[in-house]
Enzyme design. Structure first.
Site, PDB file in Angstrom:
ATOM      1  N   ARG A 146      -0.225   5.018  -2.504  1.00  0.00           N
ATOM      2  CA  ARG A 146       0.499   4.147  -3.428  1.00  0.00           C
ATOM      3  C   ARG A 146       1.989   4.400  -3.261  1.00  0.00           C
ATOM      4  O   ARG A 146       2.410   5.314  -2.560  1.00  0.00           O
ATOM      5  CB  ARG A 146       0.031   4.301  -4.885  1.00  0.00           C
ATOM      6  CG  ARG A 146      -0.404   5.645  -5.308  1.00  0.00           C
ATOM      7  CD  ARG A 146       0.589   6.659  -5.833  1.00  0.00           C
ATOM      8  NE  ARG A 146       1.781   6.141  -6.402  1.00  0.00           N
ATOM      9  CZ  ARG A 146       2.974   6.614  -6.156  1.00  0.00           C
ATOM     10  NH1 ARG A 146       3.127   7.643  -5.315  1.00  0.00           N
ATOM     11  NH2 ARG A 146       4.041   6.119  -6.717  1.00  0.00           N
ATOM     12  N   GLY A 147       2.777   3.534  -3.943  1.00  0.00           N
ATOM     13  CA  GLY A 147       4.210   3.555  -3.733  1.00  0.00           C
ATOM     14  C   GLY A 147       4.526   2.537  -2.647  1.00  0.00           C
ATOM     15  O   GLY A 147       3.860   2.500  -1.600  1.00  0.00           O
ATOM     16  N   ALA A 148       5.537   1.700  -2.912  1.00  0.00           N
ATOM     17  CA  ALA A 148       5.739   0.514  -2.073  1.00  0.00           C
ATOM     18  C   ALA A 148       5.859   0.811  -0.569  1.00  0.00           C
ATOM     19  O   ALA A 148       5.130   0.216   0.239  1.00  0.00           O
ATOM     20  CB  ALA A 148       6.952  -0.263  -2.589  1.00  0.00           C
ATOM     21  N   ARG A 191      -3.286  -5.363  -3.129  1.00  0.00           N
ATOM     22  CA  ARG A 191      -2.437  -5.249  -4.330  1.00  0.00           C
ATOM     23  C   ARG A 191      -1.342  -6.311  -4.218  1.00  0.00           C
ATOM     24  O   ARG A 191      -0.823  -6.543  -3.124  1.00  0.00           O
ATOM     25  CB  ARG A 191      -1.783  -3.857  -4.458  1.00  0.00           C
ATOM     26  CG  ARG A 191      -2.770  -2.750  -4.814  1.00  0.00           C
ATOM     27  CD  ARG A 191      -2.043  -1.442  -5.130  1.00  0.00           C
ATOM     28  NE  ARG A 191      -1.521  -1.419  -6.484  1.00  0.00           N
ATOM     29  CZ  ARG A 191      -0.736  -0.435  -6.955  1.00  0.00           C
ATOM     30  NH1 ARG A 191      -0.373   0.558  -6.164  1.00  0.00           N
ATOM     31  NH2 ARG A 191      -0.312  -0.453  -8.208  1.00  0.00           N
ATOM     32  N   GLN A 234       1.687   8.907 -12.747  1.00  0.00           N
ATOM     33  CA  GLN A 234       2.315   9.231 -11.456  1.00  0.00           C
ATOM     34  C   GLN A 234       3.494  10.178 -11.637  1.00  0.00           C
ATOM     35  O   GLN A 234       3.799  10.978 -10.749  1.00  0.00           O
ATOM     36  CB  GLN A 234       2.788   7.947 -10.756  1.00  0.00           C
ATOM     37  CG  GLN A 234       1.673   7.055 -10.220  1.00  0.00           C
ATOM     38  CD  GLN A 234       1.273   5.996 -11.216  1.00  0.00           C
ATOM     39  OE1 GLN A 234       1.366   6.199 -12.426  1.00  0.00           O
ATOM     40  NE2 GLN A 234       0.815   4.860 -10.729  1.00  0.00           N
ATOM     41  N   ASP A 260       9.330  -1.947  -6.389  1.00  0.00           N
ATOM     42  CA  ASP A 260       8.211  -2.542  -5.650  1.00  0.00           C
ATOM     43  C   ASP A 260       8.568  -3.886  -5.048  1.00  0.00           C
ATOM     44  O   ASP A 260       7.996  -4.300  -4.045  1.00  0.00           O
ATOM     45  CB  ASP A 260       6.989  -2.683  -6.558  1.00  0.00           C
ATOM     46  CG  ASP A 260       6.344  -1.329  -6.765  1.00  0.00           C
ATOM     47  OD1 ASP A 260       6.790  -0.598  -7.666  1.00  0.00           O
ATOM     48  OD2 ASP A 260       5.439  -0.989  -5.978  1.00  0.00           O
ATOM     49  N   ASN A 264       9.288  -2.742 -10.892  1.00  0.00           N
ATOM     50  CA  ASN A 264       8.894  -1.345 -10.649  1.00  0.00           C
ATOM     51  C   ASN A 264       7.832  -1.002 -11.686  1.00  0.00           C
ATOM     52  O   ASN A 264       7.472  -1.832 -12.542  1.00  0.00           O
ATOM     53  CB  ASN A 264      10.118  -0.415 -10.733  1.00  0.00           C
ATOM     54  CG  ASN A 264       9.802   0.984 -10.225  1.00  0.00           C
ATOM     55  OD1 ASN A 264       9.249   1.161  -9.147  1.00  0.00           O
ATOM     56  ND2 ASN A 264      10.112   1.991 -11.024  1.00  0.00           N
TER      57      ASN A 264
HETATM   58  O1  MRU Z   1       1.289   1.737  -8.929  1.00  0.00           O
HETATM   59  P1  MRU Z   1       2.122   2.572  -8.009  1.00  0.00           P
HETATM   60  O2  MRU Z   1       1.914   4.041  -8.203  1.00  0.00           O
HETATM   61  O3  MRU Z   1       1.957   2.147  -6.562  1.00  0.00           O
HETATM   62  O4  MRU Z   1       3.622   2.245  -8.414  1.00  0.00           O
HETATM   63  C1  MRU Z   1       4.660   2.862  -7.693  1.00  0.00           C
HETATM   64  C2  MRU Z   1       6.009   2.542  -8.195  1.00  0.00           C
HETATM   65  O5  MRU Z   1       6.192   1.791  -9.120  1.00  0.00           O
HETATM   66  C3  MRU Z   1       7.157   3.131  -7.428  1.00  0.00           C
HETATM   67  O6  MRU Z   1       8.232   3.390  -8.268  1.00  0.00           O
HETATM   68  C4  MRU Z   1       7.604   2.141  -6.338  1.00  0.00           C
HETATM   69  O7  MRU Z   1       6.513   1.697  -5.576  1.00  0.00           O
HETATM   70  C5  MRU Z   1       8.612   2.737  -5.432  1.00  0.00           C
HETATM   71  S1  MRU Z   1       7.931   3.975  -4.359  1.00  0.00           S
HETATM   72  C6  MRU Z   1       9.181   4.535  -3.354  1.00  0.00           C
END
Ligand code: MRU
Length: 358
Positions: free
Chosen positions: A49-51, A92, A199, A240, A250
């Site tokens: 996870r994370g963009a 997603r 997270q 994101d 985000n």
């Molecule tokens: O649902 P997630 O854990 O994928 O959400 C992640 C976030 O919102 C992060 O802040 C975003 O993806 C940036 S990661 C460098």
């Protein structure tokens, strides 16, 4: 060095190796994924996870989907690349890096269309590896540009996890912190726990603590009083998807932090690679917001914490309007006070699709 979030093992056929983030911080377990369905599931349930990490996962997922394609029929191979990419696009909806990486892989396949299927597969492997390697350099560059915001004695606040686990290397929002720490500055970080999937508590607090950075975990609803009473000098979060006017999606709760930061006159920064911009979208209203299962709210980590059959609403992201954002820290520098004109000017000088490193 942060833990290796995701990597490709071997050539083709190969496997994608990733750390299962749903188990952290209690258990450090690496998965070797051999098929695209496992990668789709890993993205959907947030094992990865994370963009930026989702973008890399999608590129590796495409390799998993096409690597066993048999035969030499170029048209059939092109159709297979599209089928696998379309499938991964359903994993997603919000992080644009997933769509960006798949488009980039499809462009590579299209550019190599006259070559043999074997050569096209090798080209896709090279492209996925490039996406991965470039993200490392991008994290370091974001770290360098963002570290100027952190002085000795700074007090930072962050939300969710935009660290090494969310990228190939140093993260985005956490990169300036890792860099400033390496440069010897002493500062403090408040990490919001980030309901409902924690997270911030499970991942950000863990990463910063491992790096030896002074981190204090707070519940999300403590951010207001931390901003007022604990001397927070700067908020830095990840992103994101960023629209053409700078509106930024985000993790859910980010918008609230931005409103609170404005009220307390604390600058609110977003850190993101240029691949997180979606300039086809004029403003944040058009950003698709993922809605996740009610059980994440009613049965957090397995235990019932709400009455049966309660109505819920569980958006996974929110959009912070651009006028609450002091700047967006990118691999090319800080885009101050983003709006439609400034974002366009910035991109006139920095083309994110050129495929190079900062
Ligand atoms: O649902 P997630 O854990 O994928 O959400 C992640 C976030 O919102 C992060 O802040 C975003 O993806 C940036 S990661 C460098």
């Amino acid at each position: 060095m942060p833990v290796a979030t995701i990597d490709w093992t071997g050539e083709l056929p190969g496997t994608a190796r990733l750390i299962d983030q749903t188990l952290l911080p209690g258990e450090t377990k690496f998965l070797e994924l051999a098929d695209v369905e496992s990668m789709w599931e890993a993205i959907r349930v947030l094992r990865v996870r994370g963009a930026p990490a989702i973008g890399i996962a999608a590129a590796f997922g495409l390799l998993l989907g096409i690597q066993r394609f048999a035969g030499s029929d170029r048209a059939a191979f092109a159709a297979e690349v599209k089928r696998v990419a379309d499938y991964l696009r359903t994993a997603r909806p919000t992080a644009v890096n997933l769509f960006w990486a798949l488009e980039r892989m499809e462009r590579r396949a299209a550019a190599d269309a006259a070559r043999s299927v074997t050569e096209q597969k090798a080209g896709l492997l090279a492209e996925a590896r490039a996406i991965h390697a470039e993200d490392r350099a991008i994290c370091r560059a974001i770290g360098r540009h963002g570290a100027v915001l952190i002085d000795d004695g700074s007090v930072l606040l962050t939300h969710c996890n935009a660290g090494g686990l969310a990228t190939a290397d140093y993260g985005t929002a956490l990169a300036p912190m890792f860099t400033a720490h390496e440069q010897g500055r002493r500062f403090k970080v408040f990490a919001d726990e980030t309901r409902p999937l924690l997270q911030g508590a499970r991942l950000t607090a863990w990463e910063l603590q491992q790096a030896g950075i002074d981190v204090t975990l707070i519940c999300d609803d403590m951010a207001a009083v931390a901003l007022r009473d604990r001397g927070v000098t700067c908020v830095i979060v990840g992103a994101d998807r960023i629209a053409a006017n700078g509106d930024t999606a985000n993790k859910i709760g980010t918008y609230g932090v931005a409103v609170l930061a404005r009220h307390h006159r604390v600058p609110f920064y977003v850190a993101a690679p240029t691949s997180t911009f979606d300039r086809r979208i004029a403003d944040g209203r058009a950003i698709p917001i993922e809605e996740r299962a009610a059980s994440e709210i009613t049965h957090g980590f397995g235990r019932a914490t709400a009455p049966a059959a309660i109505a819920t609403w569980n958006p996974a992201f929110d959009v912070t309007p651009h006028d609450l954002i002091a700047g967006i820290i990118t691999e090319h520098g800080i885009l101050e006070r983003p709006d439609t004109r400034r974002v366009a000017d910035f991109f006139a000088h920095h083309d994110p699709h050129r495929g190079g490193t900062p």
